[in-house]
Write an enzyme that holds these catalytic residues in place. Structure first.
Site, PDB file in Angstrom:
ATOM      1  N   SER A 129     -47.333  18.079  -2.105  1.00 19.93           N
ATOM      2  CA  SER A 129     -46.548  19.294  -1.875  1.00 19.93           C
ATOM      3  C   SER A 129     -46.750  19.946  -0.503  1.00 19.93           C
ATOM      4  O   SER A 129     -45.928  20.730  -0.064  1.00 19.93           O
ATOM      5  CB  SER A 129     -46.831  20.320  -2.973  1.00 19.93           C
ATOM      6  OG  SER A 129     -48.175  20.735  -2.890  1.00 19.93           O
ATOM      7  N   VAL A 154     -56.206  15.377  -9.843  1.00 22.74           N
ATOM      8  CA  VAL A 154     -56.599  13.964  -9.745  1.00 22.74           C
ATOM      9  C   VAL A 154     -58.055  13.712 -10.147  1.00 22.74           C
ATOM     10  O   VAL A 154     -58.460  12.563 -10.305  1.00 22.74           O
ATOM     11  CB  VAL A 154     -56.340  13.370  -8.330  1.00 22.74           C
ATOM     12  CG1 VAL A 154     -54.862  13.301  -8.023  1.00 22.74           C
ATOM     13  CG2 VAL A 154     -57.110  14.125  -7.257  1.00 22.74           C
ATOM     14  N   SER A 177     -59.876   9.324   6.603  1.00 25.40           N
ATOM     15  CA  SER A 177     -59.922  10.273   7.718  1.00 25.40           C
ATOM     16  C   SER A 177     -60.818   9.699   8.805  1.00 25.40           C
ATOM     17  O   SER A 177     -61.682   8.855   8.521  1.00 25.40           O
ATOM     18  CB  SER A 177     -60.509  11.591   7.211  1.00 25.40           C
ATOM     19  OG  SER A 177     -60.986  12.367   8.282  1.00 25.40           O
ATOM     20  N   TYR A 194     -67.186  15.435   2.733  1.00 26.89           N
ATOM     21  CA  TYR A 194     -65.851  14.919   3.050  1.00 26.89           C
ATOM     22  C   TYR A 194     -65.958  13.527   3.674  1.00 26.89           C
ATOM     23  O   TYR A 194     -65.245  12.588   3.289  1.00 26.89           O
ATOM     24  CB  TYR A 194     -65.177  15.899   4.019  1.00 26.89           C
ATOM     25  CG  TYR A 194     -63.734  15.608   4.325  1.00 26.89           C
ATOM     26  CD1 TYR A 194     -62.732  15.870   3.397  1.00 26.89           C
ATOM     27  CD2 TYR A 194     -63.357  15.078   5.558  1.00 26.89           C
ATOM     28  CE1 TYR A 194     -61.393  15.614   3.688  1.00 26.89           C
ATOM     29  CE2 TYR A 194     -62.026  14.815   5.853  1.00 26.89           C
ATOM     30  CZ  TYR A 194     -61.051  15.089   4.917  1.00 26.89           C
ATOM     31  OH  TYR A 194     -59.742  14.828   5.220  1.00 26.89           O
ATOM     32  N   LYS A 213     -64.505   9.989   2.285  1.00 28.16           N
ATOM     33  CA  LYS A 213     -63.494   9.242   3.046  1.00 28.16           C
ATOM     34  C   LYS A 213     -63.998   7.856   3.437  1.00 28.16           C
ATOM     35  O   LYS A 213     -63.220   6.907   3.518  1.00 28.16           O
ATOM     36  CB  LYS A 213     -63.056  10.045   4.282  1.00 28.16           C
ATOM     37  CG  LYS A 213     -62.323  11.348   3.927  1.00 28.16           C
ATOM     38  CD  LYS A 213     -61.042  11.072   3.157  1.00 28.16           C
ATOM     39  CE  LYS A 213     -60.205  12.296   2.892  1.00 28.16           C
ATOM     40  NZ  LYS A 213     -58.978  12.013   2.142  1.00 28.16           N
ATOM     41  N   ILE A 226     -54.737  16.773  12.431  1.00 23.12           N
ATOM     42  CA  ILE A 226     -53.287  16.851  12.278  1.00 23.12           C
ATOM     43  C   ILE A 226     -52.888  18.308  12.066  1.00 23.12           C
ATOM     44  O   ILE A 226     -53.633  19.076  11.446  1.00 23.12           O
ATOM     45  CB  ILE A 226     -52.831  15.978  11.064  1.00 23.12           C
ATOM     46  CG1 ILE A 226     -53.357  14.537  11.193  1.00 23.12           C
ATOM     47  CG2 ILE A 226     -51.310  15.989  10.911  1.00 23.12           C
ATOM     48  CD1 ILE A 226     -52.859  13.727  12.368  1.00 23.12           C
TER      49      ILE A 226
END
Lengths: 85, 267
Positions: free
Chosen positions: B34, B84, B162, B175, B179, B208
């Protein structure tokens, strides 16, 4: 079409598994473990599942797949999803 | 020369038509679709006429808006709320997809969160939340879909990692671990399912232009821009373009690969 009885079913399943796993029907004991005793990997197990689904026009529930570890498990599963359906 | 021997002139319009609709009637599932990169991926595939199934967890308003936008592009859309971290919810996503479309062509595991802190300040929940969402989510979605893909003997999986999983970034131990785990998971799975015509690849975005990066302080952002050789943030569409390529027939011989989209950050 009338449903097959369990003995007929077992005979057909044994033949099918023996063909996919390339194990002779005599060597395919009911309680032999697929991976440990017969060297059947998960890909062969998938072939077995797909063949059963196609042959008996049924869908084996996703959560039942990890329980298929021997020929006996396949018999029990088919008895549950095919004969009791 | 007879008529049979002539070749019809190819106009630019025809060339454009050939390029468009590359994913017509394909079914694409995008987790965490989304917002941010996920949203750009949904739009990119819909523009190529793929039917879209996307999941969201908390962003119901954004999901509704996106679903309308996607429908406006003339494709079928299924928008599903799912966490998830929960395997049963992921299975539900796959079951609903199969009920509506009867197949899955492309699975893009994009859902992810950050809880950046120095290790000394990191709570066990920060670790657990990130690992369970980012890495556990990839397992849950892929595990739920894999039997279908194997039976189809066809499929493409793209996992969002990432640069943090490749190079490591301070204050991102959780994180970064999640990843990096995704890369290992993808390489193993790529080998496992290659014979079934299923490809598994990884995309590693750098910084990004999304809410995730924009929530950083101006000082940190300034430092980031200085470190990127191209001196700019990437755009979500630039990540989506790589996903389009990896999912296309042009990438048929690529599997187990990790592609960085980072403006040279990790060089």
């Amino acid at each position: 079409m009338p449903k097959k009885n369990i003995e007929e079913l077992k005979k057909e399943i044994k033949k099918l598994v023996s063909e996919i796993a390339e194990v002779s029907e005599e060597d395919l004991k009911e309680d032999a473990m697929f991976t440990e005793d017969l060297g059947i990997d998960s890909m062969m197990a998938l072939e077995i599942i797909a063949s059963l689904e196609k042959k008996y026009k049924l869908i084996i529930p996703e959560e039942k797949i990890p329980t298929i570890r021997s020929l006996k498990n396949v018999y029990d599963l088919l008895e549950e999803v095919y004969l009791k359906e | 020369m007879g008529r049979e021997g002539t070749i019809a002139p190819v106009s630019w319009k025809n060339i454009l038509l050939i390029k468009m609709d590359k994913f017509k009637e394909k079914i694409v599932i995008i987790s965490g679709g989304s917002r941010g990169i996920g949203r750009a991926i949904c739009l990119a595939f819909a523009k190529e006429k793929a039917n879209i199934v996307f999941t969201y967890n908390k962003s119901a308003d954004e999901a509704l808006k996106l679903a309308k936008e996607l429908t406006g592009l003339g494709v079928e859309v299924l928008s599903l709320q799912a966490d998830v971290r929960d395997y049963n919810q992921c299975r539900q996503v796959i079951e609903n997809t199969l009920k509506k479309f009867n197949r899955i062509d492309i699975l893009i595991n994009n859902a992810g969160i950050v809880r950046d802190k120095s290790l000394m300040m990191m709570l066990q929940e920060d670790w657990k939340d990130v690992i369970e969402t980012n890495l556990g989510g990839v397992f849950n979605m892929t595990r739920a879909a894999i039997t279908t893909l194997l039976k189809q003997k066809n499929g493409c999986i793209i996992n969002m990692s990432s640069v943090s999983g490749v190079a490591g970034i301070a204050r991102q131990t959780n994180y970064s671990a999640s990843k990096a785990g995704i890369i290992g998971f993808s390489r193993s799975l790529a080998k496992e399912v290659a014979a079934y015509n299923i490809r598994v690849n990884v995309v590693c975005p750098g910084f990004i232009n999304t809410d995730m990066v924009n929530s950083l302080t101006d000082n940190i952002k300034k430092g980031i821009l200085e470190a990127i050789p191209t001196k700019r943030l990437g755009e979500p569409e630039e990540v989506a373009n790589v996903c389009l390529f990896l999912a296309s027939e042009q990438a048929n011989y690529i599997t187990g690969e990790t592609i960085k989209i980072d403006g040279g950050l990790t060089l």
